[in-house]
Design a protein around this motif. Structure first.
Motif, mmCIF file in Angstrom:
data_model
loop_
_atom_site.group_PDB
_atom_site.id
_atom_site.type_symbol
_atom_site.label_atom_id
_atom_site.label_comp_id
_atom_site.label_asym_id
_atom_site.label_seq_id
_atom_site.Cartn_x
_atom_site.Cartn_y
_atom_site.Cartn_z
ATOM 1 N N TRP A 38 48.411 -7.545 63.517
ATOM 2 C CA TRP A 38 47.380 -6.774 62.832
ATOM 3 C C TRP A 38 47.606 -6.947 61.339
ATOM 4 N N CYS A 43 40.560 -7.398 59.758
ATOM 5 C CA CYS A 43 40.057 -6.154 60.352
ATOM 6 C C CYS A 43 38.602 -5.897 59.986
ATOM 7 N N THR A 44 38.010 -4.992 60.734
ATOM 8 C CA THR A 44 36.691 -4.468 60.412
ATOM 9 C C THR A 44 36.857 -3.372 59.363
ATOM 10 N N ALA A 45 35.755 -2.803 58.921
ATOM 11 C CA ALA A 45 35.812 -1.738 57.921
ATOM 12 C C ALA A 45 36.600 -0.534 58.415
ATOM 13 N N HIS A 50 39.432 -7.306 63.988
ATOM 14 C CA HIS A 50 38.077 -7.832 64.174
ATOM 15 C C HIS A 50 37.971 -8.585 65.500
ATOM 16 N N ALA A 89 40.343 -0.769 70.926
ATOM 17 C CA ALA A 89 40.600 -1.224 69.557
ATOM 18 C C ALA A 89 42.090 -1.429 69.329
ATOM 19 N N THR A 91 44.650 -1.185 66.218
ATOM 20 C CA THR A 91 44.729 -0.682 64.849
ATOM 21 C C THR A 91 46.109 -0.854 64.227
#
Length: 138
Positions: A38, A43-45, A50, A89, A91
């Motif tokens: 990670w 990553c996404t917002a 992603h 997800a 994270t």
């Protein structure tokens, strides 16, 4: 009898995967394993890894598995179809991809790649079909 290429040699042939930070941990015809850490840059917002990065991990590790299962006379493969189910997800930590062949034909190879987080939870699954390329044919 020729030996299998080392994971580092296989990854060197995929500069996009190496640029994303994908690591190839093991590579045999029966099972290929890679990982992606990670990082905020993939990553996404919302801070989740992603989906495109996860798909790139699965496609890269699956492609190595397919390559290691090429039939005699083949020069390579190319992905013709890829389907991914995202299940949760990611994270933080790492995602581990484990690819195994489902079908090894003379024209098409099908590989399934499981994506798991640091807690060994299934976060995604990709099934990809690779067409076998022969010398002198696109």
């Amino acid at each position: 009898m020729s030996s299998l290429p080392k994971p580092a040699e296989l990854l060197a042939a995929m500069p996009f995967a190496a640029g994303l930070g994908i690591e190839l941990l093991a590579a045999t015809a029966e099972r290929t394993v890679g990982s992606l850490a990670w990082s905020p840059r993939v990553c996404t917002a919302g801070g989740a890894l992603h989906g495109g990065a996860l798909m790139a991990l699965a496609d890269s590790v699956g492609a190595v598995c397919a390559h290691l299962n090429l039939p005699e006379g083949a020069s390579g493969t190319s992905t013709v179809e890829s389907k991914t189910n995202f299940l949760r997800a990611v994270t933080g930590g790492h995602v581990r991809a484990t690819a195994r062949p489902l079908h090894l034909g003379g024209t098409l190879l099908v590989v399934q790649t499981d994506l798991r987080d640091d807690r060994d939870r299934l976060v995604g699954q990709t099934t990809q079909t690779q067409i076998v390329l022969r010398r002198g044919t696109g």
